[in-house]
Every structure is written in structure tokens, then in C-alpha cells.
Design an enzyme around this catalytic site. Structure first.
Site, PDB file in Angstrom:
ATOM      1  N   TYR A 155       0.385  -1.301  -0.100  1.00 18.79           N
ATOM      2  CA  TYR A 155      -0.060   0.275  -0.533  1.00 18.79           C
ATOM      3  C   TYR A 155       0.654   1.301  -0.194  1.00 18.79           C
ATOM      4  CZ  TYR A 155      -3.847   2.952   1.300  1.00 18.79           C
ATOM      5  OH  TYR A 155      -5.004   4.022   1.207  1.00 18.79           O
ATOM      6  N   LYS A 159       0.762   4.136  -3.033  1.00 20.95           N
ATOM      7  CA  LYS A 159       0.285   5.164  -2.363  1.00 20.95           C
ATOM      8  C   LYS A 159       1.716   6.705  -3.230  1.00 20.95           C
ATOM      9  CE  LYS A 159      -3.897   5.161  -1.616  1.00 20.95           C
ATOM     10  NZ  LYS A 159      -4.980   5.496  -2.021  1.00 20.95           N
TER      11      LYS A 159
END
Length: 254
Positions: A155, A159
């Protein structure tokens, strides 16, 4: 009373729940025609019905951001329905949290696909309409996890990648009247953070309390907090703000 986004069309990926729903609602309330896609058919229908009951013009469709053809079809239909696509918010996301030594190939790939490939698919599909109009606002939803977060190697990498994607879009598309910026939320109360609490085996209220204890403003974030930041970047008056990342986290994050 006129709204800030009267005459504009906003397209939001993952717009049925959580942050995405908050963004869709704000745009609708401020005069935009709203369009959104999502994989959660039940949530999509519920959100669509609620918006239409309030008299808003809405397009919605079950579609997977990872599948380029599905995204291109949806955006083409939005253009044909509303005559424009002025604002794109790449919000669709998933989490597959785990420590690196336990993270599977599929855990890694799914997060990369949804966040990065999904944003690429939607942006590539929408940019041609924006270039023709010489106007556009692209807002990518990043995260404070882009700075690193235990148990989120996938993640965090995705991001952070979105921030690089944002800055490159700003350079390439700026001359066409299109700006690209990124909003990086901190702890926001959504279904996703509820899932995090479940994963680590604690009540959601406990997770909220622990998070708030580390937030300078002394409260957790709500979807509306992110929607307000997105609206700032989407505003016509923000035309000289391009390639920026704003952390919406109740305190310094970088």
C-alpha cells in the site's frame, strides 16, 4: 444559489462508499453533475438512489478500474451523457496488509493494480476529453502511508507511486489547462479502517482512540475532510496549483 461546480462534470472511481462517497456527495451538493464507478454493486445502487432522491444528476456503473476497457467505456458514456468530463478523482483502492515476510504475490499485485494501474487507466481515458476542452482537474488520492507504514509495504509503495504519477501528469498536461494534484489522507473513519481494526483483532473504537492520541488536532478524520481538500484542488481558482501533494491528517506528516 449557484454552486462552485455548476456546469462541471466530476468522475470519481470507487465512489460508492467511504472517502469516494464523500467526494461524490460534495461535488453534487456544489452543483456538479456526478459520475462514479465501483465494484460493489449494492453500495453503488444505494448511493445512486440516495443522490437521485435529492435531485442530483448522476451516472453510475459497476466497473473494475483494473480493466482498461471497462473504464474507457464508462468515461465515454459519461461524456456522451453529460457532454464533458472536467474533474477526475482517482480514489478506488484496496488494502491487503501484512508484514513483508507474510505478504503474498497476490497481496502485492492486487494493491498495485487497483491503485496504480486503475489510476493510469482512468487518467489515460479521460485526458483526451480534457485536452480537447483545454481544461481539466485530476486529483489522485494518496495516503500518509506513502511515507512508510508497518505492515503496508504494498500500500505504501502504491501510494508513493501515485505521488510520482501526479507530478508527471502535472508536467505533461499543464500546457493543456489541466492540473494534477494529490490528496494524502491520514486516519479517516471508513469501512477500510474498520477492516484494519478487524484484521488486527481490536474494536474499531479502540483503533480510533489510539489514532486520535497521535493526531495534533485531537480528532479522527472523516470523508468530508478529504472531500473538502479534493474540492480545493478541483476549483477553477486553483489553476496555478499543479503537481502538489497535500497531507490531510490533522498535523504535519512531512
Amino acid at each position: 444559489m449557484t454552486g462552485r461546480f455548476d456546469g462541471k462534470v466530476a468522475f470519481v472511481t470507487g465512489g460508492s462508499r467511504g472517502i469516494g462517497k464523500g467526494i461524490v456527495e460534495l461535488f453534487a451538493e456544489e452543483g456538479a453533475k456526478v459520475a462514479f464507478i465501483d465494484l460493489n454493486e449494492e453500495a453503488l445502487h444505494e448511493t445512486t438512489s440516495a443522490l437521485r432522491e435529492k435531485g442530483y444528476e448522476v451516472y453510475s456503473k459497476v466497473a473494475n478500474v483494473v480493466e482498461a476497457e471497462q473504464v474507457e467505456t464508462a468515461i465515454k458514456e459519461v461524456f456522451e451523457t453529460f457532454g464533458s468530463v472536467d474533474i477526475l478523482v482517482n480514489n478506488a483502492g484496496v488494502i491487503r496488509d501484512n508484514m513483508l515476510f507474510k505478504m503474498t504475490d497476490s497481496d502485492w499485485q492486487m494493491v498495485m493494480d487497483v491503485h496504480l494501474k486503475g489510476s493510469f487507466n482512468a487518467t489515460r481515458a479521460v485526458q483526451k476529453y480534457m485536452v480537447e476542452k483545454n481544461y481539466g482537474r485530476i486529483i489522485n488520492i494518496s495516503s500518509t502511508s506513502a511515507l512508510g507504514n508497518r505492515g503496508q509495504a504494498n500500500y505504501a509503495a502504491a501510494k508513493a507511486g501515485l505521488q510520482g504519477f501526479t507530478k508527471t501528469l502535472a508536467i505533461e498536461l499543464g500546457k493543456y489547462g489541466i492540473t494534477a494534484n494529490s490528496v494524502a489522507p491520514g486516519f479517516i473513519e471508513t469501512e477500510m479502517t474498520m477492516a484494519t481494526a478487524e484484521r488486527i483483532g481490536i474494536p474499531f473504537e479502540t483503533l480510533v482512540e489510539a489514532s486520535v492520541s497521535q493526531i495534533p488536532v485531537g480528532r479522527s478524520g472523516k470523508p468530508a475532510d478529504i472531500a473538502n481538500a479534493v474540492a480545493f484542488f478541483a476549483d477553477e481558482k486553483s489553476s496555478f496549483i499543479n503537481g502538489q501533494v497535500i497531507y490531510v491528517a490533522g498535523g504535519p506528516k512531512c
